[in-house]
Design a protein around this motif. Structure first.
Motif, PDB file in Angstrom:
ATOM      1  N   GLY A 242     -12.343   2.598  -7.102  1.00 16.05           N
ATOM      2  CA  GLY A 242     -10.890   2.552  -7.002  1.00 16.05           C
ATOM      3  C   GLY A 242     -10.496   1.206  -6.419  1.00 16.05           C
ATOM      4  O   GLY A 242     -10.878   0.162  -6.937  1.00 16.05           O
ATOM      5  N   SER A 243      -9.758   1.230  -5.334  1.00 11.67           N
ATOM      6  CA  SER A 243      -9.333  -0.005  -4.677  1.00 11.67           C
ATOM      7  C   SER A 243     -10.521  -0.660  -3.984  1.00 11.67           C
ATOM      8  O   SER A 243     -11.165  -0.035  -3.136  1.00 11.67           O
ATOM      9  CB  SER A 243      -8.237   0.304  -3.648  1.00 11.67           C
ATOM     10  OG  SER A 243      -7.134   0.912  -4.279  1.00 11.67           O
ATOM     11  N   ASN A 244     -10.804  -1.928  -4.334  1.00 16.16           N
ATOM     12  CA  ASN A 244     -11.927  -2.591  -3.688  1.00 16.16           C
ATOM     13  C   ASN A 244     -11.519  -3.162  -2.326  1.00 16.16           C
ATOM     14  O   ASN A 244     -10.345  -3.191  -1.963  1.00 16.16           O
ATOM     15  CB  ASN A 244     -12.536  -3.665  -4.601  1.00 16.16           C
ATOM     16  CG  ASN A 244     -11.555  -4.783  -4.925  1.00 16.16           C
ATOM     17  OD1 ASN A 244     -10.751  -5.191  -4.087  1.00 16.16           O
ATOM     18  ND2 ASN A 244     -11.631  -5.286  -6.149  1.00 16.16           N
ATOM     19  N   MET A 247      -8.870  -6.052  -2.116  1.00 16.12           N
ATOM     20  CA  MET A 247      -7.484  -5.605  -2.243  1.00 16.12           C
ATOM     21  C   MET A 247      -7.012  -4.937  -0.960  1.00 16.12           C
ATOM     22  O   MET A 247      -5.897  -5.170  -0.499  1.00 16.12           O
ATOM     23  CB  MET A 247      -7.362  -4.640  -3.432  1.00 16.12           C
ATOM     24  CG  MET A 247      -5.913  -4.295  -3.807  1.00 16.12           C
ATOM     25  SD  MET A 247      -5.104  -3.082  -2.729  1.00 16.12           S
ATOM     26  CE  MET A 247      -6.068  -1.642  -3.144  1.00 16.12           C
ATOM     27  N   GLN A 248      -7.886  -4.125  -0.359  1.00 14.97           N
ATOM     28  CA  GLN A 248      -7.475  -3.374   0.824  1.00 14.97           C
ATOM     29  C   GLN A 248      -7.181  -4.271   2.020  1.00 14.97           C
ATOM     30  O   GLN A 248      -6.358  -3.915   2.875  1.00 14.97           O
ATOM     31  CB  GLN A 248      -8.556  -2.343   1.185  1.00 14.97           C
ATOM     32  CG  GLN A 248      -8.702  -1.224   0.158  1.00 14.97           C
ATOM     33  CD  GLN A 248      -9.658  -0.143   0.604  1.00 14.97           C
ATOM     34  OE1 GLN A 248      -9.517   0.422   1.685  1.00 14.97           O
ATOM     35  NE2 GLN A 248     -10.642   0.164  -0.230  1.00 14.97           N
ATOM     36  N   SER A 250      -6.082  -7.452   1.718  1.00  8.24           N
ATOM     37  CA  SER A 250      -5.243  -8.574   1.291  1.00  8.24           C
ATOM     38  C   SER A 250      -4.018  -8.744   2.184  1.00  8.24           C
ATOM     39  O   SER A 250      -3.464  -9.837   2.295  1.00  8.24           O
ATOM     40  CB  SER A 250      -4.813  -8.386  -0.170  1.00  8.24           C
ATOM     41  OG  SER A 250      -4.065  -7.179  -0.321  1.00  8.24           O
ATOM     42  N   SER A 287     -16.635  -1.067  -2.507  1.00 13.40           N
ATOM     43  CA  SER A 287     -15.802  -0.054  -1.872  1.00 13.40           C
ATOM     44  C   SER A 287     -15.896  -0.212  -0.356  1.00 13.40           C
ATOM     45  O   SER A 287     -16.737  -0.966   0.153  1.00 13.40           O
ATOM     46  CB  SER A 287     -16.272   1.353  -2.256  1.00 13.40           C
ATOM     47  OG  SER A 287     -17.480   1.674  -1.574  1.00 13.40           O
TER      48      SER A 287
END
Length: 302
Positions: A242-244, A247-248, A250, A287
């Motif tokens: 899902g969200s790597n 991104m989390q 950022s 992840s």
């Protein structure tokens, strides 16, 4: 002794230590029909159990001699040693099964197991995953490690407390897994406390938020995310589904809003910093499970 495997109701069991948990264990044994002998340094703590049918021992040695299974439930491992050194206690241990449910470390469990075995007794270490109020109820369970033959022979007795889970012959496995479960619990508590701070900072009702939103959300995340992260921990493949991580991390939305609302980031901050570090190390496509490699690098051992 009149015990025979499969005839748990005729087992003689001794309980050393009658704090809240020891008292709950002894009461559960009595309720299951066992013959229970109890000892506590402050003798009056046994009064209620004696009224229910327990026998009071005046010394640890007397209690040990009365039981086939000896449950030790006291403050810590340092306090167990003096009990075993009590006049006659060492000799009384021969042929018994000692089940130590005192909180401690894997190293302490292994050391105590060696000492007990040297006195001619079998040893099981136990980690109680319950509070006294739910001993004997379906949601409670107890972790055990150590002498497998003793566990198999007396499992029916141990099941009087809670569901019994045997982890292996290494006595250190029960305390290690006990502490691992507690660490997961405290991590959840930390997340809850930060969430409660945010909700309360805006004048929200924390109880309603928890009941209607947080608990269902955490259940969904636990069911959908934790098993997959656990598989990644075993395999070492942390590919994001899902969200790597990049991104989390950022932007620090949780931290920024928390500070603006007057909520400390002390609970959330350590995980956030580890996530950023993992990205800086070149693992932004992973992840969040990849953070484990910063906490315990693969192959790092004990």
């Amino acid at each position: 002794m009149e015990h025979s495997v499969g005839n748990a109701a005729r087992t003689n069991v001794s309980v050393l230590g009658l704090g809240d948990m020891g008292t709950a264990l002894a009461a559960a044994l009595l309720a299951a029909g066992h013959r229970v002998t109890v000892w506590n340094r402050t003798a009056r703590k046994a009064d209620a159990l004696v009224e229910k049918g327990a026998r009071r021992a005046l010394t640890p040695a007397e209690a040990i001699a009365a039981g086939e299974v000896v449950i030790v439930c006291i403050l810590d491992y340092a306090a167990v040693g003096p009990l075993l050194a009590d006049d006659g206690a060492g000799e009384a241990l021969k042929g018994r099964v000692v089940v130590n449910v005192t909180n401690g470390s894997p190293a302490e469990a292994r050391e105590l197991a060696e000492r007990v075995s040297g006195l001619g007794a079998d040893y099981l270490d136990g980690g109680i995953m319950a509070v006294p109020e739910i001993i004997g109820q379906p949601q409670a369970f107890v972790l055990y490690s150590g002498a497998e033959v003793a566990f198999r022979a007396y499992r029916e007795v141990l099941d009087a407390f809670a569901r019994s889970v045997y982890l292996g012959a290494d006595p250190g496995l029960a305390p290690l897994n006990d502490l691992a479960l507690l660490s997961g619990m405290y991590g959840m508590f930390g997340g809850f406390l930060h969430a409660a701070g945010l909700v309360r900072s805006a004048g929200g009702n924390v109880a309603e938020f928890t009941r209607e939103l947080l608990v269902p959300w955490l259940r969904a995340m636990a069911d959908s995310q934790l098993p997959a992260m656990a598989e990644q921990a075993d395999s070492g493949d942390y590919g994001a589904t899902g969200s790597n991580l990049a991104m989390q991390v950022s932007h620090d939305a949780i931290g920024d809003v928390s500070r603006a609302q007057g909520v400390s980031t002390e609970l959330f901050g350590p995980l956030w910093e580890l996530m950023k570090r993992r990205v800086a190390d070149g693992h932004g496509a992973e992840s969040v499970g990849g953070v484990l490699e910063l906490v315990h690098p693969r192959g790092g051992g004990a």
